[in-house]
Motif scaffolding. Structure first.
Motif, mmCIF file in Angstrom:
data_model
loop_
_atom_site.group_PDB
_atom_site.id
_atom_site.type_symbol
_atom_site.label_atom_id
_atom_site.label_comp_id
_atom_site.label_asym_id
_atom_site.label_seq_id
_atom_site.Cartn_x
_atom_site.Cartn_y
_atom_site.Cartn_z
ATOM 1 N N ARG A 123 18.092 7.477 -21.416
ATOM 2 C CA ARG A 123 18.499 6.825 -20.170
ATOM 3 C C ARG A 123 17.274 6.552 -19.318
ATOM 4 O O ARG A 123 16.218 7.184 -19.480
ATOM 5 C CB ARG A 123 19.495 7.695 -19.398
ATOM 6 C CG ARG A 123 18.946 9.017 -18.903
ATOM 7 C CD ARG A 123 20.005 9.884 -18.245
ATOM 8 N NE ARG A 123 21.007 10.303 -19.216
ATOM 9 C CZ ARG A 123 20.887 11.392 -19.974
ATOM 10 N NH1 ARG A 123 19.804 12.145 -19.885
ATOM 11 N NH2 ARG A 123 21.831 11.725 -20.821
ATOM 12 N N SER A 124 17.452 5.612 -18.399
ATOM 13 C CA SER A 124 16.366 5.270 -17.484
ATOM 14 C C SER A 124 16.966 4.769 -16.179
ATOM 15 O O SER A 124 18.024 4.120 -16.175
ATOM 16 C CB SER A 124 15.466 4.201 -18.109
ATOM 17 O OG SER A 124 14.509 3.747 -17.175
ATOM 18 N N GLN A 125 16.298 5.059 -15.076
ATOM 19 C CA GLN A 125 16.778 4.629 -13.763
ATOM 20 C C GLN A 125 15.585 4.182 -12.920
ATOM 21 O O GLN A 125 14.556 4.867 -12.866
ATOM 22 C CB GLN A 125 17.513 5.769 -13.060
ATOM 23 C CG GLN A 125 18.063 5.411 -11.696
ATOM 24 C CD GLN A 125 19.265 4.475 -11.791
ATOM 25 O OE1 GLN A 125 20.283 4.825 -12.381
ATOM 26 N NE2 GLN A 125 19.146 3.297 -11.207
ATOM 27 N N ALA A 126 15.744 3.040 -12.259
ATOM 28 C CA ALA A 126 14.693 2.513 -11.383
ATOM 29 C C ALA A 126 15.080 2.723 -9.927
ATOM 30 O O ALA A 126 16.229 2.507 -9.540
ATOM 31 C CB ALA A 126 14.467 1.034 -11.661
ATOM 32 N N ALA A 127 14.108 3.130 -9.120
ATOM 33 C CA ALA A 127 14.268 3.214 -7.666
ATOM 34 C C ALA A 127 13.192 2.329 -7.053
ATOM 35 O O ALA A 127 11.996 2.576 -7.248
ATOM 36 C CB ALA A 127 14.132 4.650 -7.180
ATOM 37 N N ILE A 128 13.607 1.291 -6.336
ATOM 38 C CA ILE A 128 12.670 0.288 -5.807
ATOM 39 C C ILE A 128 12.811 0.221 -4.290
ATOM 40 O O ILE A 128 13.917 0.069 -3.766
ATOM 41 C CB ILE A 128 12.931 -1.093 -6.431
ATOM 42 C CG1 ILE A 128 12.840 -1.008 -7.952
ATOM 43 C CG2 ILE A 128 11.936 -2.123 -5.897
ATOM 44 C CD1 ILE A 128 13.218 -2.281 -8.670
ATOM 45 N N LYS A 129 11.681 0.346 -3.609
ATOM 46 C CA LYS A 129 11.683 0.348 -2.142
ATOM 47 C C LYS A 129 10.605 -0.615 -1.641
ATOM 48 O O LYS A 129 9.429 -0.477 -1.990
ATOM 49 C CB LYS A 129 11.430 1.762 -1.617
ATOM 50 C CG LYS A 129 11.485 1.875 -0.107
ATOM 51 C CD LYS A 129 11.250 3.315 0.330
ATOM 52 C CE LYS A 129 11.292 3.445 1.842
ATOM 53 N NZ LYS A 129 11.054 4.845 2.290
ATOM 54 N N PRO A 130 10.986 -1.591 -0.818
ATOM 55 C CA PRO A 130 9.978 -2.523 -0.283
ATOM 56 C C PRO A 130 9.216 -1.921 0.892
ATOM 57 O O PRO A 130 9.793 -1.249 1.743
ATOM 58 C CB PRO A 130 10.825 -3.720 0.165
ATOM 59 C CG PRO A 130 12.179 -3.156 0.449
ATOM 60 C CD PRO A 130 12.353 -1.975 -0.446
ATOM 61 N N GLN A 131 7.919 -2.159 0.903
ATOM 62 C CA GLN A 131 7.061 -1.757 2.020
ATOM 63 C C GLN A 131 6.424 -3.027 2.596
ATOM 64 O O GLN A 131 5.675 -3.716 1.907
ATOM 65 C CB GLN A 131 5.975 -0.788 1.557
ATOM 66 C CG GLN A 131 6.479 0.583 1.153
ATOM 67 C CD GLN A 131 6.890 1.417 2.360
ATOM 68 O OE1 GLN A 131 6.403 1.213 3.465
ATOM 69 N NE2 GLN A 131 7.810 2.355 2.136
ATOM 70 N N ILE A 132 6.735 -3.338 3.854
ATOM 71 C CA ILE A 132 6.214 -4.540 4.493
ATOM 72 C C ILE A 132 5.202 -4.131 5.550
ATOM 73 O O ILE A 132 5.533 -3.437 6.523
ATOM 74 C CB ILE A 132 7.346 -5.369 5.127
ATOM 75 C CG1 ILE A 132 8.374 -5.742 4.050
ATOM 76 C CG2 ILE A 132 6.789 -6.619 5.795
ATOM 77 C CD1 ILE A 132 9.561 -6.504 4.597
ATOM 78 N N LYS A 133 3.950 -4.547 5.358
ATOM 79 C CA LYS A 133 2.877 -4.243 6.298
ATOM 80 C C LYS A 133 2.157 -5.541 6.671
ATOM 81 O O LYS A 133 2.462 -6.618 6.139
ATOM 82 C CB LYS A 133 1.908 -3.230 5.682
ATOM 83 C CG LYS A 133 2.545 -1.879 5.365
ATOM 84 C CD LYS A 133 1.527 -0.907 4.799
ATOM 85 C CE LYS A 133 2.174 0.444 4.499
ATOM 86 N NZ LYS A 133 1.191 1.407 3.932
#
Length: 402
Positions: free
Chosen positions: A279-289
């Motif tokens: 199994r595999s799981q992605a966690a994606i979080k945008p960082q706007i600077k």
């Protein structure tokens, strides 16, 4: 006596009322029965797959139809699609006109709702999906759960005429193929008509579909078509398609990796280890600077050790850690390849625009009008946490007797 007569009268009235209601119900069936769109089975045909395309400025529709059993040529499952399926193709001013013109050369009425596989030709995909999407979305006869593909290598009628080993109906066999590879290989991501339309209808995400070609007269999966708006703009190869799969928001199950380890070669071949993804799981979080947008990507994955092509004794605690690190690098490389390719096409098939809209709507309002060009410059920070869990029937490398 009078009370007895009253009882008898009431009973007679109840029987009369019941008889009247029964008569009304019987006769009402002749007026309210839902037979307005009823088709006799002997006047119907069962399309198992339907293809849409445009050729020489004319719409083209092609369907793979199940032959009646009396017209079949023996039991199914031993040959190609030509032995069990009939291909019917027609052209018209648009898709609906072409579909109805089938009746000028075909004696039966197609029951379109039976088609579980839908294919569009690359000519239509690169032209404008607006030529067909409204028809697919509006028409109740096309099932939203149908798997969706893009065919490359000619008009879509060639896809319907191609074969597939062991499958009496070749194009529906694509559904089996993509489900099997999803768990055993983990390269291409399937998509249904409903999910395809959803991506076309929402900003901040682009559509994709597995690509199909003909190789040695047989249908095969080869790449993944990606779209920008209503047009197909490119194709992801195997490495890029696997990287895209790791970035899907849902938990993915199954897959396979062949990774270089340890350094060097054996018997003239690079040394490889094979791992089977659990199994595999992605966690994606945008960082706007102020200096731009960075997508922080964290992948957690587990796998079983499946084998190696050398005689090195590498199932030690030290080597397992190094093998996990090699798998981390391989997965990160696949992901970066997918991102780079999609950025070059300005096609956000990952849905990063939607993610920014959900987490930072104010920022999205400023970015949405220029998102394709902004997406092309988004940076990534990829971290992979890969673990080997089991080694199947042995916990050490195979040893030869000298």
């Amino acid at each position: 006596m009078k009370s007895d007569k009253k009882v008898i009268t009431i009973l007679h009235k109840n029987k009369t009322i019941k008889c009247s209601v029964l008569i009304i119900l019987i006769f009402s069936q002749f007026f309210i029965s839902g037979c307005w769109n009823y088709n006799e089975i002997n006047n119907s045909a069962i399309p198992l797959a339907v293809g849409f395309d445009y050729k020489d400025s004319h719409a083209l529709i092609s369907m793979q139809v199940a032959k009646p059993s009396s017209q079949g040529s023996g039991s199914g499952g031993s040959g190609g699609s030509s032995s069990q399926a009939l291909v019917v193709t027609e052209t018209g001013s648009d898709i609906i006109d072409a579909a109805r013109r089938i009746q000028l050369s075909f004696p039966r009425v197609p029951i379109w709702a039976h088609a579980g596989t839908l294919v569009i030709g690359e000519g239509l995909a690169t032209k404008d999906l607006g030529l067909v999407t409204d028809i697919l979305a509006r028409n109740k006869n096309f099932r939203k759960a149908s798997y969706f593909y893009v065919f490359s290598g000619g008009t879509v009628d060639k896809c319907m005429q191609a074969q597939m080993p062991l499958e009496p109906y070749s194009v529906p066999g694509l559904d089996k193929m993509i489900k099997n590879q999803e768990s055993l290989l983990g390269i291409y991501s399937p998509i249904t008509l409903a999910k395809f339309e959803e991506r076309l209808d929402n900003p901040g995400i682009e559509a994709y579909a597995p690509r199909v070609i003909i190789r040695n007269k047989n249908l095969t999966l080869d790449g993944m078509a990606v779209f920008k708006g209503r047009k197909m703009v490119g194709v992801l190869n195997e490495k890029e398609s696997r990287g895209f799969r790791f970035l899907r928001p849902d938990q993915i199950n199954g897959g396979f990796l062949s990774v270089n380890y340890p350094p060097g070669s054996y018997a003239g071949y690079p040394k490889l280890i094979d791992v089977e993804l659990i199994r595999s799981q992605a966690a994606i979080k945008p960082q706007i600077k102020s200096d731009g947008i960075t997508m922080q990507i964290k992948i957690t994955a587990e796998a079983n050790y499946y084998g190696q092509n050398s005689i090195d004794n590498i199932l030690t605690l030290k080597d397992v850690k190094q093998m996990e690190a090699a798998c981390n690098r391989q997965i990160a490389s696949d992901i970066q390849s997918a991102v780079s390719r999609c950025q070059s096409l300005e096609s956000d098939v990952f849905g990063w625009g939607q993610k920014i809209n959900r987490t930072q709507p104010a920022a999205w309002n400023e970015l949405k009008n220029d998102w394709p060009s902004v997406f092309a410059g988004v940076k990534t920070d990829i971290k992979v946490n890969f673990k080997i869990r089991r080694t199947f029937l042995t916990n050490k490398s195979f040893e030869f007797r000298e």
